[in-house]
Write a protein that holds these residues in place. Structure first.
Motif, PDB file in Angstrom:
ATOM      1  N   ASN A  12       8.307 -15.294  39.518  1.00 41.20           N
ATOM      2  CA  ASN A  12       8.537 -14.496  38.427  1.00 41.20           C
ATOM      3  C   ASN A  12       9.710 -14.661  37.373  1.00 41.20           C
ATOM      4  N   TYR A  13       9.635 -15.988  37.143  1.00 42.92           N
ATOM      5  CA  TYR A  13      10.969 -16.364  36.322  1.00 42.92           C
ATOM      6  C   TYR A  13      10.988 -15.980  34.764  1.00 42.92           C
ATOM      7  N   LEU A  14       9.802 -15.203  34.420  1.00 48.69           N
ATOM      8  CA  LEU A  14       9.405 -14.962  33.221  1.00 48.69           C
ATOM      9  C   LEU A  14      10.485 -13.887  32.408  1.00 48.69           C
ATOM     10  N   PRO A  15      11.258 -13.063  33.155  1.00 50.82           N
ATOM     11  CA  PRO A  15      12.248 -12.294  32.442  1.00 50.82           C
ATOM     12  C   PRO A  15      13.550 -13.224  32.213  1.00 50.82           C
ATOM     13  N   ARG A  16      13.707 -14.235  32.823  1.00 50.20           N
ATOM     14  CA  ARG A  16      14.684 -15.250  32.625  1.00 50.20           C
ATOM     15  C   ARG A  16      14.335 -15.916  31.613  1.00 50.20           C
ATOM     16  N   ALA A  17      13.096 -16.381  31.553  1.00 54.22           N
ATOM     17  CA  ALA A  17      12.767 -17.297  30.413  1.00 54.22           C
ATOM     18  C   ALA A  17      12.707 -16.309  29.072  1.00 54.22           C
ATOM     19  N   SER A  18      12.344 -15.225  29.247  1.00 54.75           N
ATOM     20  CA  SER A  18      12.357 -14.474  28.083  1.00 54.75           C
ATOM     21  C   SER A  18      13.985 -14.152  27.437  1.00 54.75           C
ATOM     22  N   ARG A  19      14.856 -14.059  28.437  1.00 53.53           N
ATOM     23  CA  ARG A  19      16.343 -13.808  27.761  1.00 53.53           C
ATOM     24  C   ARG A  19      16.782 -15.126  27.066  1.00 53.53           C
ATOM     25  N   VAL A  20      16.389 -16.179  27.685  1.00 49.62           N
ATOM     26  CA  VAL A  20      16.656 -17.593  27.196  1.00 49.62           C
ATOM     27  C   VAL A  20      15.876 -17.832  25.674  1.00 49.62           C
ATOM     28  N   GLU A  21      14.733 -17.352  25.642  1.00 53.21           N
ATOM     29  CA  GLU A  21      14.104 -17.565  24.438  1.00 53.21           C
ATOM     30  C   GLU A  21      14.817 -16.604  23.283  1.00 53.21           C
ATOM     31  N   GLU A  22      14.985 -15.306  23.654  1.00 55.99           N
ATOM     32  CA  GLU A  22      15.807 -14.383  22.879  1.00 55.99           C
ATOM     33  C   GLU A  22      17.162 -14.976  22.362  1.00 55.99           C
ATOM     34  N   GLU A  23      17.769 -15.586  23.320  1.00 52.39           N
ATOM     35  CA  GLU A  23      19.070 -16.170  22.952  1.00 52.39           C
ATOM     36  C   GLU A  23      18.923 -17.220  22.131  1.00 52.39           C
ATOM     37  N   ILE A  24      18.078 -18.128  22.200  1.00 54.09           N
ATOM     38  CA  ILE A  24      17.665 -19.210  21.304  1.00 54.09           C
ATOM     39  C   ILE A  24      17.430 -18.763  20.026  1.00 54.09           C
ATOM     40  N   ARG A  25      16.511 -17.617  19.963  1.00 49.18           N
ATOM     41  CA  ARG A  25      16.151 -17.183  18.632  1.00 49.18           C
ATOM     42  C   ARG A  25      17.138 -16.607  17.928  1.00 49.18           C
ATOM     43  N   PRO A  29      17.185 -18.941  14.211  1.00 46.42           N
ATOM     44  CA  PRO A  29      15.927 -18.038  14.061  1.00 46.42           C
ATOM     45  C   PRO A  29      14.817 -18.889  13.532  1.00 46.42           C
ATOM     46  N   SER A  30      14.824 -19.964  13.199  1.00 48.67           N
ATOM     47  CA  SER A  30      13.788 -20.730  12.815  1.00 48.67           C
ATOM     48  C   SER A  30      13.028 -21.399  13.832  1.00 48.67           C
ATOM     49  N   VAL A  31      13.528 -21.573  15.171  1.00 51.62           N
ATOM     50  CA  VAL A  31      13.009 -22.449  16.123  1.00 51.62           C
ATOM     51  C   VAL A  31      11.463 -22.177  16.493  1.00 51.62           C
ATOM     52  N   ASN A  32      10.909 -23.027  16.679  1.00 51.87           N
ATOM     53  CA  ASN A  32       9.495 -23.170  17.343  1.00 51.87           C
ATOM     54  C   ASN A  32       9.534 -23.223  18.741  1.00 51.87           C
ATOM     55  N   ILE A  33       9.544 -21.869  19.480  1.00 41.12           N
ATOM     56  CA  ILE A  33       9.496 -21.879  20.750  1.00 41.12           C
ATOM     57  C   ILE A  33       8.232 -21.389  21.648  1.00 41.12           C
ATOM     58  N   LYS A  34       8.013 -22.157  22.806  1.00 35.45           N
ATOM     59  CA  LYS A  34       6.813 -21.858  23.761  1.00 35.45           C
ATOM     60  C   LYS A  34       7.061 -21.512  24.968  1.00 35.45           C
ATOM     61  N   LEU A  35       6.924 -20.591  25.592  1.00 33.09           N
ATOM     62  CA  LEU A  35       6.975 -20.440  27.190  1.00 33.09           C
ATOM     63  C   LEU A  35       5.682 -20.813  27.859  1.00 33.09           C
ATOM     64  N   ILE A  36       6.073 -21.590  28.934  1.00 33.20           N
ATOM     65  CA  ILE A  36       4.769 -22.301  29.429  1.00 33.20           C
ATOM     66  C   ILE A  36       4.926 -21.776  31.009  1.00 33.20           C
ATOM     67  N   GLN A  37       3.873 -21.277  31.506  1.00 35.35           N
ATOM     68  CA  GLN A  37       3.602 -21.073  32.972  1.00 35.35           C
ATOM     69  C   GLN A  37       3.771 -22.450  33.640  1.00 35.35           C
ATOM     70  N   SER A  38       4.372 -22.052  35.017  1.00 37.30           N
ATOM     71  CA  SER A  38       4.489 -23.486  35.916  1.00 37.30           C
ATOM     72  C   SER A  38       4.684 -22.829  37.277  1.00 37.30           C
ATOM     73  N   SER A  39       5.056 -23.614  38.046  1.00 33.03           N
ATOM     74  CA  SER A  39       5.065 -23.195  39.544  1.00 33.03           C
ATOM     75  C   SER A  39       6.287 -24.135  40.321  1.00 33.03           C
ATOM     76  N   SER A  68      22.004 -22.323  24.069  1.00 32.10           N
ATOM     77  CA  SER A  68      22.227 -22.508  22.752  1.00 32.10           C
ATOM     78  C   SER A  68      23.703 -23.431  22.512  1.00 32.10           C
ATOM     79  N   LYS A  69      24.486 -23.431  23.407  1.00 33.14           N
ATOM     80  CA  LYS A  69      25.599 -24.214  23.286  1.00 33.14           C
ATOM     81  C   LYS A  69      25.250 -25.569  23.307  1.00 33.14           C
ATOM     82  N   ILE A  70      24.325 -25.801  24.514  1.00 32.35           N
ATOM     83  CA  ILE A  70      23.760 -27.376  24.709  1.00 32.35           C
ATOM     84  C   ILE A  70      22.859 -27.648  23.501  1.00 32.35           C
TER      85      ILE A  70
END
Length: 74
Positions: A12-25, A29-39, A68-70
């Motif tokens: 259940n890393y989705l909440p962490r992935a969503s947080r990183v997505e929000e941070e990057i956006r 703001p114009s970035v193209n982000i895709k969340l990809i399920q993995s295991s 974002s810094k990276i």
């Protein structure tokens, strides 16, 4: 810029992935982000086909605004 965030569904890393997505956006703001399920405990961030963060290497999740810094340094 194309960003892919791979996240483990079994752990259940989705909440962490969503947080990183929000941070990057917020920073790019114009970035193209895709969340990809993995295991297997996977949590990676790939920018334009280059891995910039891999939890298996760092053994921890990224800190707030670390990704974002990276990206800014690319």
């Amino acid at each position: 810029m194309k960003v892919e965030i791979f996240y483990c569904t079994a752990w259940n890393y989705l909440p962490r992935a969503s947080r990183v997505e929000e941070e990057i956006r917020e920073s790019f703001p114009s970035v193209n982000i895709k969340l990809i399920q993995s295991s297997g405990g996977d949590f990676r961030v790939i920018v334009d086909e280059k891995t910039i963060y891999d939890k298996k290497e760092t053994e921890t999740f990224p800190r707030i605004f670390e990704i974002s810094k990276i990206i800014e340094e690319l």
